[in-house]
Design a protein around this motif. Structure first.
Motif, PDB file in Angstrom:
ATOM      1  N   HIS A  77      -6.876  47.951  -2.323  1.00 20.59           N
ATOM      2  CA  HIS A  77      -6.241  47.984  -1.007  1.00 20.59           C
ATOM      3  C   HIS A  77      -4.921  48.714  -1.198  1.00 20.59           C
ATOM      4  O   HIS A  77      -3.891  48.099  -1.516  1.00 20.59           O
ATOM      5  N   PRO A  78      -4.917  50.056  -1.045  1.00 20.66           N
ATOM      6  CA  PRO A  78      -3.734  50.858  -1.374  1.00 20.66           C
ATOM      7  C   PRO A  78      -2.423  50.376  -0.776  1.00 20.66           C
ATOM      8  O   PRO A  78      -1.380  50.464  -1.448  1.00 20.66           O
ATOM      9  N   PRO A  79      -2.377  49.843   0.482  1.00 16.89           N
ATOM     10  CA  PRO A  79      -1.083  49.350   0.987  1.00 16.89           C
ATOM     11  C   PRO A  79      -0.503  48.220   0.148  1.00 16.89           C
ATOM     12  O   PRO A  79       0.703  47.982   0.180  1.00 16.89           O
ATOM     13  N   GLY A  80      -1.364  47.471  -0.541  1.00 17.69           N
ATOM     14  CA  GLY A  80      -0.877  46.425  -1.435  1.00 17.69           C
ATOM     15  C   GLY A  80      -0.537  45.110  -0.774  1.00 17.69           C
ATOM     16  O   GLY A  80      -0.198  44.148  -1.463  1.00 17.69           O
ATOM     17  N   GLY A  81      -0.593  45.046   0.555  1.00 14.33           N
ATOM     18  CA  GLY A  81      -0.254  43.802   1.221  1.00 14.33           C
ATOM     19  C   GLY A  81      -0.636  43.839   2.689  1.00 14.33           C
ATOM     20  O   GLY A  81      -1.024  44.887   3.217  1.00 14.33           O
ATOM     21  N   LEU A  82      -0.521  42.686   3.333  1.00 15.66           N
ATOM     22  CA  LEU A  82      -0.888  42.545   4.735  1.00 15.66           C
ATOM     23  C   LEU A  82       0.355  42.355   5.588  1.00 15.66           C
ATOM     24  O   LEU A  82       1.220  41.532   5.269  1.00 15.66           O
ATOM     25  N   VAL A  83       0.419  43.102   6.685  1.00 18.29           N
ATOM     26  CA  VAL A  83       1.487  42.952   7.666  1.00 18.29           C
ATOM     27  C   VAL A  83       0.880  42.495   8.981  1.00 18.29           C
ATOM     28  O   VAL A  83      -0.346  42.389   9.122  1.00 18.29           O
ATOM     29  N   SER A  84       1.713  42.213   9.958  1.00 20.51           N
ATOM     30  CA  SER A  84       1.239  41.750  11.260  1.00 20.51           C
ATOM     31  C   SER A  84       0.177  42.701  11.819  1.00 20.51           C
ATOM     32  O   SER A  84       0.375  43.919  11.857  1.00 20.51           O
ATOM     33  N   GLY A  85      -0.944  42.127  12.256  1.00 26.38           N
ATOM     34  CA  GLY A  85      -2.008  42.908  12.861  1.00 26.38           C
ATOM     35  C   GLY A  85      -3.062  43.401  11.901  1.00 26.38           C
ATOM     36  O   GLY A  85      -4.136  43.836  12.329  1.00 26.38           O
ATOM     37  N   ASP A  86      -2.804  43.346  10.592  1.00 24.85           N
ATOM     38  CA  ASP A  86      -3.816  43.761   9.630  1.00 24.85           C
ATOM     39  C   ASP A  86      -5.008  42.803   9.682  1.00 24.85           C
ATOM     40  O   ASP A  86      -4.826  41.580   9.791  1.00 24.85           O
ATOM     41  N   ALA A 106      -4.050  44.201  -8.790  1.00 31.84           N
ATOM     42  CA  ALA A 106      -2.691  43.654  -8.746  1.00 31.84           C
ATOM     43  C   ALA A 106      -2.649  42.504  -7.746  1.00 31.84           C
ATOM     44  O   ALA A 106      -3.629  42.239  -7.038  1.00 31.84           O
ATOM     45  N   ALA A 107      -1.518  41.837  -7.707  1.00 29.26           N
ATOM     46  CA  ALA A 107      -1.338  40.747  -6.749  1.00 29.26           C
ATOM     47  C   ALA A 107      -1.343  41.292  -5.320  1.00 29.26           C
ATOM     48  O   ALA A 107      -0.841  42.384  -5.059  1.00 29.26           O
ATOM     49  N   ALA A 108      -1.921  40.519  -4.404  1.00 29.62           N
ATOM     50  CA  ALA A 108      -1.868  40.862  -2.982  1.00 29.62           C
ATOM     51  C   ALA A 108      -0.608  40.242  -2.384  1.00 29.62           C
ATOM     52  O   ALA A 108      -0.141  39.196  -2.848  1.00 29.62           O
ATOM     53  N   LYS A 109      -0.084  40.861  -1.336  1.00 32.33           N
ATOM     54  CA  LYS A 109       1.145  40.362  -0.712  1.00 32.33           C
ATOM     55  C   LYS A 109       0.922  40.109   0.770  1.00 32.33           C
ATOM     56  O   LYS A 109       0.271  40.902   1.447  1.00 32.33           O
ATOM     57  N   ALA A 132     -29.188  35.282  -9.016  1.00 42.38           N
ATOM     58  CA  ALA A 132     -28.072  36.220  -9.179  1.00 42.38           C
ATOM     59  C   ALA A 132     -26.786  35.472  -9.538  1.00 42.38           C
ATOM     60  O   ALA A 132     -26.691  34.245  -9.401  1.00 42.38           O
ATOM     61  N   ILE A 133     -25.786  36.251  -9.973  1.00 41.82           N
ATOM     62  CA  ILE A 133     -24.510  35.688 -10.428  1.00 41.82           C
ATOM     63  C   ILE A 133     -23.368  36.478  -9.807  1.00 41.82           C
ATOM     64  O   ILE A 133     -23.389  37.715  -9.815  1.00 41.82           O
ATOM     65  N   LEU A 134     -22.375  35.760  -9.294  1.00 39.67           N
ATOM     66  CA  LEU A 134     -21.156  36.406  -8.792  1.00 39.67           C
ATOM     67  C   LEU A 134     -19.942  35.717  -9.381  1.00 39.67           C
ATOM     68  O   LEU A 134     -19.824  34.486  -9.332  1.00 39.67           O
ATOM     69  N   GLU A 135     -19.041  36.533  -9.933  1.00 35.38           N
ATOM     70  CA  GLU A 135     -17.740  36.041 -10.377  1.00 35.38           C
ATOM     71  C   GLU A 135     -16.689  36.680  -9.470  1.00 35.38           C
ATOM     72  O   GLU A 135     -16.577  37.900  -9.386  1.00 35.38           O
ATOM     73  N   TRP A 136     -15.928  35.829  -8.776  1.00 31.74           N
ATOM     74  CA  TRP A 136     -14.932  36.265  -7.799  1.00 31.74           C
ATOM     75  C   TRP A 136     -13.573  35.895  -8.370  1.00 31.74           C
ATOM     76  O   TRP A 136     -13.139  34.747  -8.315  1.00 31.74           O
ATOM     77  N   LEU A 137     -12.859  36.896  -8.940  1.00 32.39           N
ATOM     78  CA  LEU A 137     -11.658  36.620  -9.714  1.00 32.39           C
ATOM     79  C   LEU A 137     -10.484  37.510  -9.288  1.00 32.39           C
ATOM     80  O   LEU A 137      -9.951  38.293 -10.080  1.00 32.39           O
ATOM     81  N   PRO A 138     -10.050  37.422  -8.044  1.00 30.70           N
ATOM     82  CA  PRO A 138      -8.916  38.242  -7.605  1.00 30.70           C
ATOM     83  C   PRO A 138      -7.623  37.795  -8.272  1.00 30.70           C
ATOM     84  O   PRO A 138      -7.470  36.631  -8.641  1.00 30.70           O
ATOM     85  N   GLN A 139      -6.697  38.745  -8.446  1.00 29.67           N
ATOM     86  CA  GLN A 139      -5.376  38.349  -8.909  1.00 29.67           C
ATOM     87  C   GLN A 139      -4.673  37.591  -7.781  1.00 29.67           C
ATOM     88  O   GLN A 139      -5.152  37.525  -6.658  1.00 29.67           O
ATOM     89  N   GLU A 140      -3.548  37.010  -8.090  1.00 27.63           N
ATOM     90  CA  GLU A 140      -2.912  36.061  -7.183  1.00 27.63           C
ATOM     91  C   GLU A 140      -2.453  36.698  -5.875  1.00 27.63           C
ATOM     92  O   GLU A 140      -2.296  37.920  -5.771  1.00 27.63           O
ATOM     93  N   THR A 141      -2.231  35.848  -4.888  1.00 23.60           N
ATOM     94  CA  THR A 141      -1.687  36.255  -3.602  1.00 23.60           C
ATOM     95  C   THR A 141      -0.254  35.746  -3.493  1.00 23.60           C
ATOM     96  O   THR A 141       0.014  34.568  -3.762  1.00 23.60           O
ATOM     97  N   LEU A 142       0.678  36.630  -3.105  1.00 25.86           N
ATOM     98  CA  LEU A 142       2.089  36.270  -2.940  1.00 25.86           C
ATOM     99  C   LEU A 142       2.395  36.211  -1.450  1.00 25.86           C
ATOM    100  O   LEU A 142       2.296  37.214  -0.745  1.00 25.86           O
ATOM    101  N   CYS A 143       2.749  35.034  -0.984  1.00 24.06           N
ATOM    102  CA  CYS A 143       2.992  34.816   0.443  1.00 24.06           C
ATOM    103  C   CYS A 143       4.495  34.784   0.707  1.00 24.06           C
ATOM    104  O   CYS A 143       5.190  33.878   0.245  1.00 24.06           O
ATOM    105  N   PHE A 144       4.995  35.763   1.459  1.00 23.23           N
ATOM    106  CA  PHE A 144       6.430  35.852   1.745  1.00 23.23           C
ATOM    107  C   PHE A 144       6.822  34.871   2.849  1.00 23.23           C
ATOM    108  O   PHE A 144       6.013  34.476   3.677  1.00 23.23           O
TER     109      PHE A 144
END
Length: 301
Positions: A77-86, A106-109, A132-144
């Motif tokens: 997710h190139p923007p790297g984070g979520l803003v209002s309306g995303d 990387a961490a999501a913001k 089938a097998i799924l491993e869902w291992l995202p890096q952490e989310t940083l909530c401002f």
């Protein structure tokens, strides 16, 4: 009409989502499909579908485990984070006999809401076919501080499907002396097997609610994590294995119900939460899949 008034009018009337009033919405979606394909020497899981809309995509799969190992894919997710309306929507399906490992670079913001307090949203819909097998291992989310939105994870298992995953959330930015003191984030989890609910959860994170500071709730903790594993041959024995492998502290606990193993962390250290989850994954993966954990290269960069 002045030039500024004309520009503001265009922003409000523009249906594309590039607007700045309380109706703003910028959508992005990613749909992935994985299939096990017979190839020389055995079966290989291939990424057979990758459709995207907006700034959400993957580049290419990796195979660090060799023949018969998981297909590793990084969600970008190139923007790297979520803003209002995303509004992000991620959908992934692993076909029969396939094995996919999904993570992020990387961490999501989750950024502070705008003056209209427009919320963001992120929904992940994961489907795992029989065998089938799924491993869902995202890096952490940083909530401002001041962030507002909803995050949901829906996992649909069929037959003897296996799934191992985690979600790690850090609230505020303590290093910058910017604690999470306003805003509202809601997390939802739904895990089913053949349509039968195994784990349903809704968790509101509101720093102004008594639950957030109460010892019976969040207790003022700024970092939380949940790891799940479903498809273990002996879930209770796996619980004991995790308890033996992890350091004895009061900040985590592990249990199982309806065949779903759950590890919870509640504390104030992102590094500690990550290390606990990764160590638990390293213990559980061989028990569930008969394969040692293979750390995605992106975690080491």
């Amino acid at each position: 009409m002045t030039m500024i008034e004309t520009l503001e009018s265009r922003r409000v009337d523009n249906p594309s989502g590039h607007r700045f009033d309380d109706q703003r919405r910028w959508a992005a979606s990613l749909t992935l499909g994985f299939q096990a394909r017979p190839e020389k020497g055995g079966s290989v899981t291939r990424l057979t579908r990758a459709r995207h809309q907006g700034p959400l995509r993957v580049q290419r799969p990796f195979y660090p485990e060799g023949q018969g190992g998981a297909c590793h894919v990084y969600l970008l997710h190139p923007p790297g984070g979520l803003v209002s309306g995303d509004a992000l929507s991620i959908s992934a399906r692993v076909g029969e006999g396939g094995h996919a490992l999904l993570t992020t670079p990387a961490a999501a913001k989750l950024y502070r809401a705008d003056s209209h307090e427009v919320a963001w949203e992120q929904h992940s819909h994961l489907r795992v076919a029989d065998g089938a097998i799924l491993e869902w291992l995202p890096q952490e989310t940083l909530c401002f501080d001041g962030s507002r939105g909803e995050q949901s994870t829906t996992i649909e298992l069929a037959g003897s499907a296996h799934c191992l995953g985690w979600e790690i959330m850090a609230l505020g930015r303590p290093a910058s002396d910017l604690p999470f003191v306003s805003g509202h984030v809601e997390q939802r989890f739904r895990l089913t097997r053949d349509g039968r609910p195994l784990w349903l959860e809704r968790q509101p994170l509101d720093p102004r609610h008594p639950r957030f500071q109460g010892r019976w709730g969040q207790g003022g903790a700024t970092v939380q994590a949940t790891l799940w594993a479903v498809g273990l041959d002996d879930a209770q024995a796996s619980v004991e294995a995790v308890r033996e492998a992890l350091p004895a502290t009061s900040q985590w606990a592990v249990t199982q119900r309806h065949g779903v193993l759950l590890l919870r962390y509640l504390g104030d250290s992102r590094n500690q939460a990550w290390e606990l989850c990764q160590r638990a994954w390293e213990v559980l993966r061989p028990l569930m899949l008969g394969r040692e954990a293979c750390v995605p290269r992106i975690w080491l960069t």
